[in-house]
Design an enzyme around this catalytic site. Structure first.
Site, mmCIF file in Angstrom:
data_model
loop_
_atom_site.group_PDB
_atom_site.id
_atom_site.type_symbol
_atom_site.label_atom_id
_atom_site.label_comp_id
_atom_site.label_asym_id
_atom_site.label_seq_id
_atom_site.Cartn_x
_atom_site.Cartn_y
_atom_site.Cartn_z
ATOM 1 N N ASP A 1 0.846 -1.192 0.000
ATOM 2 C CA ASP A 1 0.000 0.000 0.000
ATOM 3 C C ASP A 1 0.885 1.248 0.000
ATOM 4 O OD1 ASP A 1 -2.989 0.855 0.500
ATOM 5 O OD2 ASP A 1 -1.757 2.155 1.770
ATOM 6 N N ASN B 1 -3.075 12.517 -3.405
ATOM 7 C CA ASN B 1 -4.111 12.868 -4.386
ATOM 8 C C ASN B 1 -4.759 14.214 -4.075
ATOM 9 O OD1 ASN B 1 -4.322 11.047 -6.512
ATOM 10 N ND2 ASN B 1 -5.495 9.566 -5.328
ATOM 11 N N ASP C 1 -2.336 9.448 -10.656
ATOM 12 C CA ASP C 1 -2.291 8.374 -11.643
ATOM 13 C C ASP C 1 -0.861 8.133 -12.133
ATOM 14 O OD1 ASP C 1 -4.994 8.037 -11.449
ATOM 15 O OD2 ASP C 1 -5.489 9.108 -13.307
ATOM 16 N N GLU D 1 -4.824 2.281 -4.324
ATOM 17 C CA GLU D 1 -3.373 2.421 -4.212
ATOM 18 C C GLU D 1 -2.745 1.185 -3.599
ATOM 19 O OE1 GLU D 1 -5.045 4.184 -0.350
ATOM 20 O OE2 GLU D 1 -5.637 4.046 -2.434
#
Length: 354
Positions: free
Chosen positions: A224, A232, A241, A267
């Site tokens: 993770d 983000n 992205d 993620e």
């Protein structure tokens, strides 16, 4: 269309054509028996043979549907018998009448053209013995009518045969193209479009192949990205992205080609390390962690760990309990790794005990 399906389709056409041919011959033989021409004998040995053979072959074909009767041999055999019948009937008529020969020829051409609209070879084999016999009996007196009677259906069937072959080739190419596109779509449905890694469906498909291959030591990694929501929120989803793409490439490059790398969530990633021992699995997990760290993707909102993107990893063996239990244990190890500061690797309790 696969080769097997194409053969099955051709087999079906073959059987349908043969059954129709045999049925028409049996009906024609019956008519010849009950409708004598020129008051000659209604029943001849060839007509009886045509009726018996057509009925026997038809019953055989209906009972044993898997066995293919050679349609060319049967059509030629019945054509020869019909030619024999024409000779007998012609000799029994007091005065030679060309109308009988033309009617006989048209009857055979009718049976052949109806039955073998897509089989030029069988049509020729069935009609040729009668046509040659009639030409010999007629001694060339009415050859234009005989020739015209033969040529017209023969040309029509030839044209139909050419068109059908072109249609079959086009259909075959089209079906092959559709199968290729179907396989492409199946492949795409197992791939995550952003990262190019397997999605969960793709992972399940690969997992089944790995388990079917036999025994071996396999390990599950759950990975993770640390503080990715903050990344983000502050850098934007487009940058997020790009970070996912670079991280996924680093993970993929850090493992072997036989290992299965999956985008497990937003993620979150999963790696199945196949046929590997515990020490090498742990070394692989460390190599992944370091590769991601070395990307130096700026992440100022990860400052409790570093100022660049990092990942935390949970490691668990895949045992007899199955993939769900391995994922559960790996998830617990990942949760503890997050709680202990992130950017590190923790193993499941069962692996630690080992």
């Amino acid at each position: 269309m696969s080769a097997k399906n194409w053969r099955a389709l051709n087999k079906g056409k073959h059987q349908l054509s043969l059954r129709l041919f045999l049925l028409l011959n049996a009906i024609s033989a019956c008519f010849s028996m009950v409708s004598p021409i020129y008051h000659t004998a209604a029943i001849t040995v060839p007509v009886v043979l045509v009726l018996l053979l057509s009925t026997a072959f038809l019953i055989w074909q209906l009972i044993d549907k898997q066995r293919l009767i050679n349609i060319n041999s049967v059509s030629f055999l019945l054509g020869v018998i019909w030619a024999w019948h024409v000779v007998i009937k012609n000799n029994a008529i007091p005065a030679t009448d060309a109308s009988f020969l033309i009617i006989a020829l048209l009857s055979i051409l009718f049976i052949g053209s109806i039955s073998f609209i897509n089989n030029l070879q069988a049509f020729i084999l069935h009609c040729l013995p009668v046509a040659l016999t009639i030409a010999w009996l007629d001694q060339g007196e009415h050859w234009p009518r005989v020739l015209y009677s033969i040529a017209l259906p023969a040309i029509g069937i030839t044209i139909q045969h050419i068109i059908q072959r072109r249609n079959d080739k086009f259909t075959q190419r089209l079906m092959n193209k559709l199968l290729e596109e179907k396989e492409t779509l199946n492949d795409l449905s197992m791939i995550d479009p952003l990262t190019g890694l397997y999605n969960r469906r793709g992972f399940q498909n690969r997992l089944e192949n790995v388990l079917a291959a036999g025994s071996g030591n396999h390990y599950v990694l759950l990975l993770d990205i640390d503080h990715f929501k903050a990344y983000n929120d502050n850098y934007g989803h487009s940058m997020g992205d790009q970070a996912l793409i670079r991280v996924s490439a680093a993970i993929r490059d850090a493992v072997r080609s036989r290992d299965i790398v999956t985008r497990y969530g937003g993620e979150e990633f999963m790696v199945l390390l196949t046929n590997i021992d515990a020490d090498v699995a742990l070394q692989t997990a460390e190599r992944i962690r370091q590769r991601v760290y070395d990307l130096k993707i700026l992440h100022l909102f990860n400052e409790q760990v570093a100022t660049n993107v990092t990942i935390s990893i949970g490691l668990s063996p895949l045992e007899d309990d199955g993939i769900d239990e391995a994922l559960r244990m790996a998830d617990q190890a990942l949760y503890r790794a997050k709680g202990q500061g992130r950017n590190n690797i923790l193993t499941s309790d069962s692996l630690q005990a080992a």
